[in-house]
Design a protein around this motif. Sequence first.
Motif, PDB file in Angstrom:
ATOM      1  N   ILE A  85       1.143  -0.627 -30.234  1.00  0.00           N
ATOM      2  CA  ILE A  85       0.099  -1.248 -31.061  1.00  0.00           C
ATOM      3  C   ILE A  85       0.629  -2.537 -31.679  1.00  0.00           C
ATOM      4  O   ILE A  85      -0.077  -3.558 -31.718  1.00  0.00           O
ATOM      5  CB  ILE A  85      -0.372  -0.256 -32.147  1.00  0.00           C
ATOM      6  CG1 ILE A  85      -1.074   0.940 -31.498  1.00  0.00           C
ATOM      7  CG2 ILE A  85      -1.295  -0.952 -33.145  1.00  0.00           C
ATOM      8  CD1 ILE A  85      -1.366   2.083 -32.458  1.00  0.00           C
TER       9      ILE A  85
ATOM     10  N   GLN B  62      -4.176  -0.233 -23.050  1.00  0.00           N
ATOM     11  CA  GLN B  62      -5.009   0.031 -24.222  1.00  0.00           C
ATOM     12  C   GLN B  62      -5.840  -1.214 -24.464  1.00  0.00           C
ATOM     13  O   GLN B  62      -5.339  -2.241 -24.917  1.00  0.00           O
ATOM     14  CB  GLN B  62      -4.156   0.397 -25.443  1.00  0.00           C
ATOM     15  CG  GLN B  62      -3.074  -0.614 -25.800  1.00  0.00           C
ATOM     16  CD  GLN B  62      -2.031  -0.061 -26.747  1.00  0.00           C
ATOM     17  OE1 GLN B  62      -1.329   0.888 -26.418  1.00  0.00           O
ATOM     18  NE2 GLN B  62      -1.919  -0.674 -27.933  1.00  0.00           N
TER      19      GLN B  62
ATOM     20  N   THR C 273      -5.238   4.728 -29.836  1.00  0.00           N
ATOM     21  CA  THR C 273      -4.616   3.997 -30.946  1.00  0.00           C
ATOM     22  C   THR C 273      -5.071   4.536 -32.298  1.00  0.00           C
ATOM     23  O   THR C 273      -4.349   4.441 -33.288  1.00  0.00           O
ATOM     24  CB  THR C 273      -4.941   2.500 -30.866  1.00  0.00           C
ATOM     25  OG1 THR C 273      -6.371   2.325 -30.937  1.00  0.00           O
ATOM     26  CG2 THR C 273      -4.424   1.890 -29.574  1.00  0.00           C
TER      27      THR C 273
END
Length: 649
Positions: free
Chosen positions: A81, A177, A192
């Motif tokens: 992330i 992602q 996430t």
Amino acid sequence: MVIKLNGSEYAIENGELSEAPKAYEILKKIDSALLKASLAIRVNGQLKELNAVIEDGSELEAVTFDDDEGKKIYRHTASHIMAQAVKRLYPETKLTIGPSIDNGFYYDFDSEETFSPEALKKIEKMMSKIISENLPLERFTLPRDEAVKFMTERNEPYKVELIEALPEGEEISFYKQGDFVDLCAGLHLTSTGKVKAFKLLSCTGAYWKGDSKNKMLQRIYGTAFTSKEDLEAYITAVEEAKKRDHNKLGRELELFTTVDSIGQGLPILLPKGARVIQLLQRFVEDEEQKRGYLLTKTPLMAKRDLYKISGHWDHYLDGMFIIGDPHDEEKECFALRPMTCPFQYQAYLNRMRSYRDLPMRFGETSTLFRNEDSGEMHGLIRVRQFTISEGHLVLRPEQLEEEFRGCLELAKYMLETVGLAEDVSYRFSQWDPNNTSKYEGTPEQWDEAQGLMKKILDNIGLDYKIGIDEAAFYGPKLDIQIKNVHGKEDTLITIQIDMLLAKKFGMEYTDADGQKKTPYIIHRTSLGCYERTLALLIEKYAGAFPAWLAPTQVKVLSISGRQAEYAQKIYDELSACGIRAELDNRNEKIGFKIREAQLEKVPYMIVVGDKEEEDNLVAIRSRKNGDMGTMSLDEFKSKLLVEIATKAR
């Protein structure tokens, strides 16, 4: 279908779930609370992501943040992330690696942008946005050529280099992602949005692949927890750790310093720090003598010939400081010693030995030199010149278990005495049979040595973990591991079994049957590296050493100049019986003198004024117990000398 979950059996009706459902579908069906807490799953003992397909009859075990694997998966997802946030904010940044580590994660970036504290705040804000988007993490694989092409097109040269270094036939996996894709073996959370609380902690420099010859990158450190409360508690603990950091505290207390013109990893021990190490060395040497160790003193350097016999020249050349040209065989070439074993062997080889001479336990306070990478240097924890309580035991094979036990008992005694016993863990360090170029000997020899060590450790009942590819090049070892205040783990003490080097050096003994035989060797330390031990003790006690280790045990403080002569007499009596005292007869207020002694973390203060002199008494202030009232000097000396002799903490 029927499955076992955490030891309980459940029947899942096929009408509600497919024949091969995913793990999170099963958890949702059985226990929504367990689903919420689960980060991964073990299927028949094998760790898998929550979206793994489950077959009929599978045995499942839910993995949560309480498990080490769960923490790694959670924080590794947080590192992805963070990388996605960096790429959104600074698209020209090149990605390298971003693993989970103890207590957190990091990612190394090649970027023209300087990741200042303000930049970290921007990255955190973007990470929160990505988490709120709840992007699913999807795994896919590519053949090698397609993987290289894929990352080349995305202008990620470091990823291309990593792919090209993978063995032929290795599965090359990626995680996607949203618009972000990273080369990664996994495992990860399903989305996430599963990350609940995180914090970016700092940014430092780091060489690509840890090699100072490569480009300097920027490494952002962070951590992540499943709740804000746990995150805040961790941040508080980190702040407390900073206060105890030996790099900061050791300098403030004038225990050591470093000087740029001398060099990195070469600290100067100031008088107080040198005194603590001297006390530790005397303690170790005296205790080893009681246990039958023979003291040696060997050279700090040797010709390359010695290191070629031992194998250090082939296996450790890059870690040695060389004097001369290592590649010119026509001229003499020396190296500063990185360890003492080949030197101490010469004491054994001084004459022929009998089985009656064994075991021979050689001990030495050895100064060693290792050419550590500049990026690895850290205060007194990792240095280039250090002193170690090194020893080598030469013994008959049948003496191995008893002598190994003795080495471990000595190490435990040392740790208990200095107060570090409760902070250590044990690692059985083994070779990697898939990476044999690092090691001497045959697989059969390694199997024998590791089998012997396992038997000994199991007989002792020691709780240990196994570390693959952590052995010395000549044999397996027991590493006694410890973490500093920041959670970084290092080896403090090691005990190694060596069945190879004695033969290389021609070490023999005449056995009871008259036959020449090759002995076994145990390499060991009693307290490890003294500099590292000092660093750990500074952090353990926040600089407030027990009285027996304190560089200054008592400060004698006069209230005014009228007591100068009486204070001098007290100081002289303390010094005469071996107590390390300091006299403060300065014309300063007593409150100032007391405060200064408190900041120096002196165990005891003797305060003398007119009344104490008149009554021939001393007023005692203890660092631990506060005001102890007045008593005779003899009474105080007796109490303190017992405390010192028993090494009380």
